[in-house]
Design an enzyme around this catalytic site. Structure first.
Site, mmCIF file in Angstrom:
data_model
loop_
_atom_site.group_PDB
_atom_site.id
_atom_site.type_symbol
_atom_site.label_atom_id
_atom_site.label_comp_id
_atom_site.label_asym_id
_atom_site.label_seq_id
_atom_site.Cartn_x
_atom_site.Cartn_y
_atom_site.Cartn_z
ATOM 1 N N LYS A 1 0.864 -1.185 0.000
ATOM 2 C CA LYS A 1 0.000 0.000 0.000
ATOM 3 C C LYS A 1 0.895 1.228 0.000
ATOM 4 O O LYS A 1 2.035 1.163 0.469
ATOM 5 C CB LYS A 1 -0.886 0.012 1.257
ATOM 6 C CG LYS A 1 -2.109 0.892 1.137
ATOM 7 C CD LYS A 1 -3.263 0.186 0.452
ATOM 8 C CE LYS A 1 -4.398 1.123 0.163
ATOM 9 N NZ LYS A 1 -5.583 0.431 -0.375
ATOM 10 N N ASP B 1 -6.964 4.379 -4.615
ATOM 11 C CA ASP B 1 -7.647 4.238 -3.324
ATOM 12 C C ASP B 1 -8.265 5.618 -3.065
ATOM 13 O O ASP B 1 -8.480 6.373 -4.018
ATOM 14 C CB ASP B 1 -6.643 3.835 -2.216
ATOM 15 C CG ASP B 1 -7.341 3.430 -0.905
ATOM 16 O OD1 ASP B 1 -7.899 2.328 -0.830
ATOM 17 O OD2 ASP B 1 -7.346 4.228 0.054
#
Ligand code: NDP
Length: 444
Positions: A126, A166
């Site tokens: 991430k 995201d």
């Protein structure tokens, strides 16, 4: 002290400020107890848990860029390459002022198990930045994205680490990031997913997380002998996940009465008008209270979350910890019998406990929102093959993947004596494959 407690206690001493990360680890480790206890001696010998909770690598860098007034702005950029036991790192980039290392570690940690659950060969990662795209001009967003990529490109690659979107990172940002990667490396490869259709993107990727959420929710509800048809649904958020969750919920016959952003929520008793929502959010990039200009009969609740609205099904699709213990009690008290998480870790530990103990249908994020990363992996496959599949083909695969995830999660829960507890099921099913791969690959 149990092995799990030992590992968790050590983490709390090492990373006391990383609250979201500690929360995510606690939730996962506690629910892994049955499988850890069954293999404790072996796992202890190879320090499996100690390695699992420590990212393989964290890259942290300065991102300077010039705003429209000619002033130099400086943000922090990160990439957490958490675990590559089952494939190249895969996970989104988040651009939001709240981003810090702890939040990205929580998201990267969750991603390991989610990616494993999809059955596809992708590891967990991430990244992101504390940059806030809200209110920035397209040129400013481009300047930021180019500067961000000027460092990130050294650490990513189609077989190494493949970021996606995201919060705050959608088609526009992915486009600018991809353009800069290509310019720096000269490579036209599938290094990012969520790309535009004209340059290697996959049909259905935009819709994938929201659609996937509804596919698994539908599966769970049908297995319980019920149906989405005619049910009242409360959704939070109005971004990528929320919009396409609402779209699929309507296609399945549900009625969605709320949507929100970080300023408040809209309640529309007649059902949220999706065309209006898309215009406000996807076209105008405006605030959700604008909805009242189009639907004056709706209600706007400033600085509130929608969890006090009576519903059958709740789909949190905004951000982490948006449902606390009190909100969970309110939802349950109002008769909500199904919660499925589009956002990552939207329920805090107390809320999770409420949902699990109440025995409602509750599907945690790492299973429920895995549709996005699944179609990202399908985008990687299409890029490698230099092929583009049709919308119907990708959508059919997504549906199949979500059904398989439901089956895996449900079977794991039952195997370890926790029938119907999909938190235990998702964590164990995700963990087993990663643990086996880590063990097989030795101490790395
Ligand atoms: P978007 O940026 O498209 O939308 C986020 C939405 O959530 C916006 O409506 C935003 O409102 C709201 N929101 C963000 N932060 C807060 C906050 N602190 N309080 C209240 N509302 C907030 O992001 P996505 O839709 O892509 O992501 C939503 C969630 O889904 C995240 O948890 C993400 O990690 C998760 N997810 C996303 C995937 C994807 O494919 N995109 C895949 C899997 C999970 P505002 O505009 O006012 O900030």
């Amino acid at each position: 002290m149990s092995y799990i407690s030992e590992v968790y206690e050590t983490l709390t001493v090492k990373y006391p400020h990383e609250k979201e990360f500690l929360q995510a680890v606690k939730e996962v480790l506690d629910s892994l107890a049955p499988v850890i206890e069954a293999n404790e001696e072996r796992y202890r010998r190879i320090s499996l848990l100690e390695r699992l909770v420590e990212p393989e690598r964290i890259i942290s860098f300065r991102v300077p860029w010039v705003d429209d007034n000619g002033k130099v702005q400086v943000n922090r950029g990160y990439r957490v390459q958490f675990n590559s036991a089952i494939g190249p790192y895969k996970g989104g980039l988040r651009f939001h002022p709240s981003v810090n290392q702890g939040i990205l570690k929580f998201l990267g940690f969750e991603q390991i198990f989610k990616n494993s659950l999809t059955g596809l060969p992708i590891g967990g990662g991430k990244g992101g930045s504390d940059f806030d795209p809200h209110g920035k001009s397209d040129r400013e967003v481009m300047a930021f994205c180019q500067s961000f990529m000027n460092e990130l490109y050294r650490h990513i690659g189609a077989d190494e680490d493949v970021p996606a979107g995201d919060i705050g990172v959608g088609a526009r940002e992915i486009g600018y990031l991809y353009g800069q990667y290509k310019r720096l490396t000269g490579l036209y490869e599938g290094v990012l997913t969520g790309k535009g259709l004209s340059y290697g993107g996959s049909l259905t990727r935009t819709e994938a997380t929201g659609y996937g959420l509804l596919y698994i929710t539908d599966e769970m509800i049908r297995r319980a002998g019920k149906s989405i048809e005619g049910k009242t649904i409360v959704v939070s958020g109005s971004g990528n996940v929320a919009i396409f969750a609402i779209e699929k919920a309507y296609q399945l016959g549900g009625k969605v009465v709320t949507a929100s952003d970080s300023n408040g929520y809209i309640y529309d008793a007649n059902g949220i008008n999706l065309d209006v929502l898309k215009k406000i959010k996807l076209q105008d990039r405006a605030r959700i209270k604008e909805y009242l200009n189009y639907v004056p009969a709706a209600e706007y609740h400033e600085n509130e979350k929608p969890w006090n609205v009576k519903c059958d099904i709740a789909l949190p699709c905004a951000t982490q910890n948006e449902i606390n213990g009190e909100s969970a009690r309110t939802l349950l008290g109002n008769g909500c019998w199904c919660v499925a998480e589009g956002a990552n870790m939207p329920s805090d530990l107390e809320a999770i406990e409420q949902f699990v103990n109440s025995g409602i249908l509750y599907m945690p994020a790492k299973a429920a929102n895995a549709g996005g990363v699944s179609v990202s992996a399908l985008e990687m496959s299409q890029n490698s093959q230099r092929l583009s599949w049709t919308f119907e083909e990708v959508d059919a695969r997504l549906k199949e993947i979500m059904k398989n995830i439901y089956n895996k999660v449900s079977a794991s829960a039952e195997k370890y004596g926790y029938k119907g507890n999909f938190v235990v099921g998702a964590n164990i099913a995700g963990f087993e494959k990663v643990a086996e791969a880590m063990e097989a690959q030795g101490i790395v």
